[in-house]
Write a protein that holds these residues in place. Structure first.
Motif, PDB file in Angstrom:
ATOM      1  N   LYS A  15     105.343 -24.990  70.133  1.00 54.90           N
ATOM      2  CA  LYS A  15     103.968 -25.074  69.639  1.00 54.90           C
ATOM      3  C   LYS A  15     103.949 -25.179  68.118  1.00 54.90           C
ATOM      4  N   THR A  16     104.072 -26.418  67.665  1.00 49.87           N
ATOM      5  CA  THR A  16     104.079 -26.681  66.231  1.00 49.87           C
ATOM      6  C   THR A  16     102.659 -26.843  65.689  1.00 49.87           C
ATOM      7  N   ALA A  17     101.713 -27.085  66.572  1.00 49.29           N
ATOM      8  CA  ALA A  17     100.347 -27.387  66.122  1.00 49.29           C
ATOM      9  C   ALA A  17      99.726 -26.243  65.326  1.00 49.29           C
ATOM     10  N   VAL A  29      96.696 -24.864  65.264  1.00 48.28           N
ATOM     11  CA  VAL A  29      95.457 -24.796  66.040  1.00 48.28           C
ATOM     12  C   VAL A  29      94.413 -24.010  65.235  1.00 48.28           C
ATOM     13  N   ALA A  30      93.209 -24.538  65.135  1.00 47.90           N
ATOM     14  CA  ALA A  30      92.153 -23.800  64.424  1.00 47.90           C
ATOM     15  C   ALA A  30      91.867 -22.498  65.166  1.00 47.90           C
ATOM     16  N   ASP A  31      91.883 -21.405  64.461  1.00 48.12           N
ATOM     17  CA  ASP A  31      91.630 -20.106  65.096  1.00 48.12           C
ATOM     18  C   ASP A  31      90.156 -19.940  65.455  1.00 48.12           C
ATOM     19  N   PRO A  68      90.552 -20.040  71.951  1.00 53.20           N
ATOM     20  CA  PRO A  68      91.600 -19.409  72.760  1.00 53.20           C
ATOM     21  C   PRO A  68      92.940 -19.538  72.045  1.00 53.20           C
ATOM     22  N   ASP A  69      93.782 -18.510  72.126  1.00 56.93           N
ATOM     23  CA  ASP A  69      95.130 -18.608  71.583  1.00 56.93           C
ATOM     24  C   ASP A  69      96.017 -19.170  72.685  1.00 56.93           C
ATOM     25  N   ILE A  70      96.376 -20.428  72.557  1.00 59.09           N
ATOM     26  CA  ILE A  70      97.092 -21.153  73.613  1.00 59.09           C
ATOM     27  C   ILE A  70      98.438 -20.493  73.895  1.00 59.09           C
ATOM     28  N   LEU A  71      99.176 -20.241  72.821  1.00 59.40           N
ATOM     29  CA  LEU A  71     100.525 -19.705  72.968  1.00 59.40           C
ATOM     30  C   LEU A  71     100.513 -18.309  73.591  1.00 59.40           C
ATOM     31  N   GLY A 103     107.372 -20.682  69.070  1.00 54.57           N
ATOM     32  CA  GLY A 103     106.183 -20.775  68.219  1.00 54.57           C
ATOM     33  C   GLY A 103     106.552 -21.116  66.792  1.00 54.57           C
ATOM     34  N   PHE A 104     105.561 -21.467  66.021  1.00 56.44           N
ATOM     35  CA  PHE A 104     105.725 -21.671  64.588  1.00 56.44           C
ATOM     36  C   PHE A 104     104.827 -20.680  63.869  1.00 56.44           C
ATOM     37  N   LYS A 121     104.093 -11.968  65.509  1.00 50.15           N
ATOM     38  CA  LYS A 121     103.623 -13.030  66.410  1.00 50.15           C
ATOM     39  C   LYS A 121     104.560 -13.217  67.583  1.00 50.15           C
ATOM     40  N   LYS A 142     102.969 -12.633  71.243  1.00 49.51           N
ATOM     41  CA  LYS A 142     102.829 -13.805  72.106  1.00 49.51           C
ATOM     42  C   LYS A 142     103.992 -13.958  73.090  1.00 49.51           C
TER      43      LYS A 142
HETATM   44  O1  C5P Z   1      97.695 -19.153  64.369  1.00 44.39           O
HETATM   45  P1  C5P Z   1      99.015 -18.447  64.411  1.00 44.39           P
HETATM   46  O2  C5P Z   1      99.557 -18.227  63.035  1.00 44.39           O
HETATM   47  O3  C5P Z   1      98.995 -17.234  65.270  1.00 44.39           O
HETATM   48  O4  C5P Z   1     100.023 -19.487  65.075  1.00 44.39           O
HETATM   49  C1  C5P Z   1     101.267 -19.089  65.515  1.00 44.39           C
HETATM   50  C2  C5P Z   1     101.670 -19.913  66.708  1.00 44.39           C
HETATM   51  O5  C5P Z   1     100.666 -19.831  67.721  1.00 44.39           O
HETATM   52  C3  C5P Z   1     101.877 -21.388  66.443  1.00 44.39           C
HETATM   53  O6  C5P Z   1     103.001 -21.789  67.197  1.00 44.39           O
HETATM   54  C4  C5P Z   1     100.586 -22.019  66.948  1.00 44.39           C
HETATM   55  O7  C5P Z   1     100.783 -23.344  67.401  1.00 44.39           O
HETATM   56  C5  C5P Z   1     100.195 -21.107  68.092  1.00 44.39           C
HETATM   57  N1  C5P Z   1      98.743 -21.033  68.306  1.00 44.39           N
HETATM   58  C6  C5P Z   1      98.189 -21.428  69.518  1.00 44.39           C
HETATM   59  N2  C5P Z   1      96.832 -21.331  69.729  1.00 44.39           N
HETATM   60  C7  C5P Z   1      96.018 -20.845  68.760  1.00 44.39           C
HETATM   61  C8  C5P Z   1      96.560 -20.432  67.529  1.00 44.39           C
HETATM   62  C9  C5P Z   1      97.921 -20.548  67.324  1.00 44.39           C
HETATM   63  O8  C5P Z   1      98.929 -21.867  70.391  1.00 44.39           O
HETATM   64  N3  C5P Z   1      94.718 -20.764  68.988  1.00 44.39           N
END
Ligand code: C5P
Length: 223
Positions: free
Chosen positions: A93-95, A97-99, A125-128, A142-143, A157, A161
């Motif tokens: 999960k490199t994206a 993602v907007a929190d 939603p926090d996908i990861l 994760g990144f 993290k 996660k």
């Molecule tokens: O946003 P955060 O710093 O927690 O991001 C850490 C990891 O979680 C990243 O790999 C990011 O792609 C993932 N993430 C996600 N869904 C979100 C926020 C972050 O999958 N809503």
């Protein structure tokens, strides 16, 4: 290919920013270019992995040898990732993602008025984190993009996660993180071991990550 365990595995890579709409002409986003994720998708495909890339809006051309699916918002990315998760072996999960997203999306362009404009945001939603809850056999990577307390925040993290590995990068450094072609990262593993990599191109970081994945998949196969 020099990664025999990665070969033939199903990889899901997410990359780029997400855009969160406010009205037909405005959105909220971040500075992610997608370069790191695209480089990973391409490097893994070169090692013979079966790669699907879920990409937010970027200026990049589709990577070679990869099935690319384009999304705009975090909620769309969530749908596309969750749908494929069960059949996936490794998720990266490199994206960025907007929190948060604007609580309401106006159907018409919001007109300017006198004084201040306040926008209310709600959490995406926090996908990861959701994948961490659902995971059975999948490796989760994760990144963590931070501007301070990099190692501590990344480790938090990883635990929260339920990741197998996290790649930490300092986005405050001018030669690393968003938009630039180089990166300086630290690989951190479940259990706390870590490895600092020197400054290198995002392609080289992607190749190094593929080697690490191969090792993780190998040790998993021998369990
Ligand atoms: O946003 P955060 O710093 O927690 O991001 C850490 C990891 O979680 C990243 O790999 C990011 O792609 C993932 N993430 C996600 N869904 C979100 C926020 C972050 O999958 N809503």
């Amino acid at each position: 290919p020099s990664s025999p365990y990665l070969k033939g595995k199903k990889l899901l890579v997410t990359a780029g920013p997400t855009q969160e709409k406010m009205d037909p002409v405005r959105y909220f986003t971040n500075r992610s270019s997608g370069k790191m994720g695209y480089a990973i998708a391409e490097a893994a495909a070169q090692q013979g992995a079966d790669v699907t890339l879920i990409s937010g809006p970027t200026a990049l051309g589709a990577p070679r040898g990869v099935e690319t699916i384009y999304v705009t918002s975090a909620q769309e990315m969530y749908q596309e990732v969750i749908e494929r998760f069960e059949e996936t072996d490794v998720v990266i999960k490199t994206a960025a993602v907007a929190d948060y997203r604007p609580k309401t999306v106006s159907e018409q362009k919001i007109k300017k008025a006198e004084g201040e404009w306040t926008v209310t945001f709600v959490r995406n939603p926090d996908i990861l984190q959701e994948l961490g809850k659902r995971k059975t056999h999948q490796l989760l990577v994760g990144f963590a993009a931070e501007t301070e307390h990099l190692q501590d925040f990344a480790m938090q993290k990883l635990e929260k996660k339920q990741l197998d590995m996290i790649v930490a990068n300092n986005v405050a450094a001018p030669d690393a993180g968003f938009s630039v072609d180089t990166n300086r990262v630290t690989f951190i593993y479940k259990g706390g071991a870590s490895k600092d990599l020197e400054l290198m191109s995002k392609q080289k970081v992607a190749e190094a990550l593929c080697e690490e994945l191969d090792i993780l998949l190998k040790s998993r196969a021998s369990k």
